[in-house]
Design a protein around this motif. Structure first.
Motif, PDB file in Angstrom:
ATOM      1  N   THR A   9      38.590  52.908  29.737  1.00 20.00           N
ATOM      2  CA  THR A   9      37.718  52.124  28.846  1.00 20.00           C
ATOM      3  C   THR A   9      37.705  50.647  29.265  1.00 20.00           C
ATOM      4  N   GLY A  13      38.689  50.638  35.292  1.00 19.55           N
ATOM      5  CA  GLY A  13      38.696  52.081  35.006  1.00 19.55           C
ATOM      6  C   GLY A  13      37.285  52.637  34.862  1.00 19.55           C
ATOM      7  N   ASP A  56      47.683  56.012  23.113  1.00 13.77           N
ATOM      8  CA  ASP A  56      48.441  54.799  23.400  1.00 13.77           C
ATOM      9  C   ASP A  56      49.600  55.199  24.317  1.00 13.77           C
ATOM     10  N   ILE A  57      49.645  54.661  25.531  1.00 15.88           N
ATOM     11  CA  ILE A  57      50.682  55.103  26.485  1.00 15.88           C
ATOM     12  C   ILE A  57      52.081  54.650  26.085  1.00 15.88           C
ATOM     13  N   LEU A  78      45.894  53.063  35.544  1.00 16.33           N
ATOM     14  CA  LEU A  78      45.434  51.675  35.435  1.00 16.33           C
ATOM     15  C   LEU A  78      45.753  51.040  34.083  1.00 16.33           C
ATOM     16  N   THR A  97      53.620  48.155  26.905  1.00 19.36           N
ATOM     17  CA  THR A  97      52.505  48.884  27.532  1.00 19.36           C
ATOM     18  C   THR A  97      52.689  48.989  29.034  1.00 19.36           C
ATOM     19  N   ILE A 121      48.934  51.650  39.606  1.00 17.00           N
ATOM     20  CA  ILE A 121      48.325  50.360  39.901  1.00 17.00           C
ATOM     21  C   ILE A 121      49.190  49.237  39.345  1.00 17.00           C
ATOM     22  N   THR A 123      49.914  44.984  40.787  1.00 15.18           N
ATOM     23  CA  THR A 123      49.099  43.780  40.981  1.00 15.18           C
ATOM     24  C   THR A 123      49.702  42.909  42.087  1.00 15.18           C
ATOM     25  N   ALA A 177      46.800  44.944  44.078  1.00 12.57           N
ATOM     26  CA  ALA A 177      45.604  44.163  44.437  1.00 12.57           C
ATOM     27  C   ALA A 177      45.561  42.926  43.559  1.00 12.57           C
ATOM     28  N   GLY A 178      44.673  42.000  43.913  1.00 13.38           N
ATOM     29  CA  GLY A 178      44.583  40.755  43.155  1.00 13.38           C
ATOM     30  C   GLY A 178      43.340  40.708  42.287  1.00 13.38           C
ATOM     31  N   VAL A 180      39.874  40.831  40.860  1.00 15.49           N
ATOM     32  CA  VAL A 180      38.626  41.458  41.291  1.00 15.49           C
ATOM     33  C   VAL A 180      37.492  40.989  40.401  1.00 15.49           C
ATOM     34  N   CYS A 187      36.813  40.888  29.855  1.00 16.48           N
ATOM     35  CA  CYS A 187      38.152  40.394  29.509  1.00 16.48           C
ATOM     36  C   CYS A 187      38.133  38.875  29.324  1.00 16.48           C
ATOM     37  N   ARG A 190      39.075  35.321  32.059  1.00 11.64           N
ATOM     38  CA  ARG A 190      38.843  35.569  33.493  1.00 11.64           C
ATOM     39  C   ARG A 190      37.698  34.672  33.936  1.00 11.64           C
TER      40      ARG A 190
HETATM   41  N1  LIG Z   1      41.017  42.949  36.885  1.00 13.33           N
HETATM   42  C1  LIG Z   1      41.801  42.332  37.754  1.00 13.33           C
HETATM   43  O1  LIG Z   1      41.421  41.297  38.351  1.00 13.33           O
HETATM   44  C2  LIG Z   1      43.162  42.913  38.078  1.00 13.33           C
HETATM   45  C3  LIG Z   1      43.951  42.294  39.072  1.00 13.33           C
HETATM   46  C4  LIG Z   1      45.193  42.853  39.419  1.00 13.33           C
HETATM   47  C5  LIG Z   1      45.624  44.007  38.782  1.00 13.33           C
HETATM   48  N2  LIG Z   1      44.869  44.577  37.784  1.00 13.33           N
HETATM   49  C6  LIG Z   1      45.389  45.785  37.138  1.00 13.33           C
HETATM   50  O2  LIG Z   1      44.340  46.764  37.092  1.00 13.33           O
HETATM   51  C7  LIG Z   1      44.463  47.531  35.889  1.00 13.33           C
HETATM   52  C8  LIG Z   1      43.158  47.514  35.119  1.00 13.33           C
HETATM   53  O3  LIG Z   1      42.805  46.187  34.804  1.00 13.33           O
HETATM   54  P1  LIG Z   1      41.410  45.844  34.126  1.00 13.33           P
HETATM   55  O4  LIG Z   1      40.976  44.555  34.669  1.00 13.33           O
HETATM   56  O5  LIG Z   1      40.490  46.994  34.203  1.00 13.33           O
HETATM   57  O6  LIG Z   1      41.873  45.622  32.605  1.00 13.33           O
HETATM   58  P2  LIG Z   1      41.107  45.948  31.236  1.00 13.33           P
HETATM   59  O7  LIG Z   1      41.764  45.144  30.172  1.00 13.33           O
HETATM   60  O8  LIG Z   1      39.650  45.812  31.417  1.00 13.33           O
HETATM   61  O9  LIG Z   1      41.455  47.473  31.006  1.00 13.33           O
HETATM   62  C9  LIG Z   1      42.735  47.876  30.573  1.00 13.33           C
HETATM   63  C10 LIG Z   1      42.685  49.318  30.144  1.00 13.33           C
HETATM   64  O10 LIG Z   1      43.988  49.693  29.684  1.00 13.33           O
HETATM   65  C11 LIG Z   1      43.865  50.292  28.402  1.00 13.33           C
HETATM   66  N3  LIG Z   1      45.078  50.017  27.604  1.00 13.33           N
HETATM   67  C12 LIG Z   1      45.591  48.805  27.232  1.00 13.33           C
HETATM   68  N4  LIG Z   1      46.691  48.993  26.479  1.00 13.33           N
HETATM   69  C13 LIG Z   1      46.871  50.344  26.392  1.00 13.33           C
HETATM   70  C14 LIG Z   1      47.830  51.172  25.748  1.00 13.33           C
HETATM   71  N5  LIG Z   1      48.857  50.668  25.060  1.00 13.33           N
HETATM   72  N6  LIG Z   1      47.684  52.523  25.854  1.00 13.33           N
HETATM   73  C15 LIG Z   1      46.650  53.074  26.558  1.00 13.33           C
HETATM   74  N7  LIG Z   1      45.723  52.348  27.175  1.00 13.33           N
HETATM   75  C16 LIG Z   1      45.841  50.998  27.102  1.00 13.33           C
HETATM   76  C17 LIG Z   1      42.636  49.644  27.780  1.00 13.33           C
HETATM   77  O11 LIG Z   1      42.141  50.484  26.736  1.00 13.33           O
HETATM   78  C18 LIG Z   1      41.718  49.599  28.993  1.00 13.33           C
HETATM   79  O12 LIG Z   1      41.111  50.867  29.148  1.00 13.33           O
HETATM   80  C19 LIG Z   1      45.655  46.961  35.134  1.00 13.33           C
HETATM   81  O13 LIG Z   1      46.777  47.749  35.444  1.00 13.33           O
HETATM   82  C20 LIG Z   1      45.806  45.551  35.703  1.00 13.33           C
HETATM   83  O14 LIG Z   1      47.119  45.091  35.583  1.00 13.33           O
HETATM   84  C21 LIG Z   1      43.648  44.039  37.431  1.00 13.33           C
END
Ligand SMILES: NC(=O)c1ccc[n+]([C@@H]2O[C@H](COP(=O)([O-])OP(=O)(O)OC[C@H]3O[C@@H](n4cnc5c(N)ncnc54)[C@H](O)[C@@H]3O)[C@@H](O)[C@H]2O)c1
Length: 346
Positions: A9, A13, A56-57, A78, A97, A121, A123, A177-178, A180, A187, A190
């Motif tokens: 979501t 993802g 909820d994980i 993720l 989490t 995943i 970071t 990864a960093g 994106v 979010c 950002r």
């Molecule tokens: N977006 C970036 O620039 C970036 C950079 C480095 C690493 N990451 C990593 O990539 C992954 C995804 O990041 P994103 O940008 O899509 O974040 P996001 O906030 O858009 O998505 C996070 C997802 O995790 C779910 N989530 C959060 N808490 C939860 C819980 N307790 N139980 C179940 N689900 C839960 C949310 O519902 C959502 O689907 C993360 O692991 C993040 O650390 C992202």
């Protein structure tokens, strides 16, 4: 193949689920509720998923039950609380989490015979940041100044320990990864999200750290790396290892320069100002060395820094003008896959 994406979501993802369906896979998702205006909602993602679960994980039992019910072939984990400033505001939720949640996913998958590969995943922020100019390598020490970085470094170490001590009953690897960028991110805090929101409303953008140098990579390049890693695991390679997926050297750019480029692509008269703070600590220089992924997986970034900005601005402009978010995303994925195929056959 049937993929389970945790965190479907969220921003990455949702793109990953669309990319996988485009490649002909079946996809299920496990996450908590989407944020308002998310890509998940705008692209009507639930229509393309086999199972769309709200779990909820942090809840070990519910996570195990969900993974038992889905019976995936591949898990890409993720789900996380991914924001540095939010991690200062609510460190407990972030640790529970990102750290315990990752452990719960690993345990749930451990005795699931259907699972043939699992990618966890983390970071680029897992590395102990010493502001070095050269990129961090997979063998560099981990650290974590802020609660987000520490929670992800802990998740990374938990996964490493699990891979070593459990004998890796399920082929598993870690992907780092960093930052994106791409269309549809919502979010808070950002840069790209702040720029797009401000420019589309004709407002002034206030930058927290204009001098900070960050890697900028299109989300599809990063996800392509995750899937290359999953493919390697499915071939019986790379289990127990970690891989960096960073952009090319010319994609390490100061925040202020990114803001100026996006302003020019958007064609806006909006102003960019420096927000003097005070601000919580955030890393100022973070670069990744991705030569291991290039050598062992044949992966590399396909979109330049400028392409990544252009694709993001094009997506946002199209969808904000009433275009269909799923159609726009699918079109960009198809174009991206053409680029990957074309360059692989060069
Ligand atoms: N977006 C970036 O620039 C970036 C950079 C480095 C690493 N990451 C990593 O990539 C992954 C995804 O990041 P994103 O940008 O899509 O974040 P996001 O906030 O858009 O998505 C996070 C997802 O995790 C779910 N989530 C959060 N808490 C939860 C819980 N307790 N139980 C179940 N689900 C839960 C949310 O519902 C959502 O689907 C993360 O692991 C993040 O650390 C992202």
């Amino acid at each position: 193949m049937h993929y389970l994406v945790t965190g479907h979501t969220g921003f990455k993802g949702a793109w990953l689920a669309l990319m996988l369906t485009q490649r002909g896979h079946t996809v299920s998702g496990l996450a908590i509720e989407p944020a308002p205006g998310s890509l998940y909602e705008r692209a009507r993602l639930s229509e393309v998923l086999l199972r769309d679960l709200r779990v909820d994980i942090r809840d070990a039992e519910a996570t195990t039950e969900a993974i038992m019910a889905v019976e995936p072939d591949v898990v890409v984990h993720l789900a996380a609380q991914p924001l540095v400033r939010e991690s200062y505001r609510d460190p407990r939720y972030t640790y529970e989490t990102n750290t315990l949640g990752t452990f719960n996913v690993l345990q749930a998958v451990e005795h699931k015979p259907s699972v043939k590969a699992q990618v966890i995943i983390t970071t680029d922020k897992v590395y102990r940041n010493v502001n070095q100019i050269q990129g961090y390598r997979e063998s560099d020490p981990l650290g974590g100044f802020d609660p987000y970085a520490a929670s992800k470094a802990a998740a990374d170490l938990i996964t490493q320990s699990w891979m070593a001590s459990s004998g890796c009953p399920v082929p598993t690897a870690i992907a780092r990864a960093g930052n994106v960028i791409g269309g549809g991110d919502v979010c808070a805090d950002r840069l790209m999200v702040d720029l797009v929101e401000a420019f589309s409303a004709g407002q002034t953008v206030r930058l927290r750290h204009p001098e900070a140098v960050r890697p900028w990579q299109h989300v599809l390049d990063c996800l392509n790396g995750y899937l290359d890693l999953a493919d390697a695991l499915l071939r019986g390679e790379s289990s127990g290892e970690a891989f960096n997926f960073g952009p090319d050297a010319d994609s390490f750019v100061q925040v202020g320069a990114v803001a100026a480029s996006v302003a020019s692509l958007w064609g806006t008269d909006s102003l960019v100002e420096v927000d003097e703070g005070p601000h919580v600590h955030e890393a100022t220089l973070l670069a990744l060395d991705s030569s291991k992924a290039e050598l062992k997986l044949g992966w590399r970034s396909r979109l330049s820094f400028h392409d990544a900005l252009e694709w993001t601005v094009a997506w946002e402009k199209q969808v904000r003008a009433g275009g269909d978010a799923r159609a726009e995303s699918v079109a960009q994925i198809a174009e991206f896959m053409r680029l990957v195929k074309g360059r692989n056959s060069e």
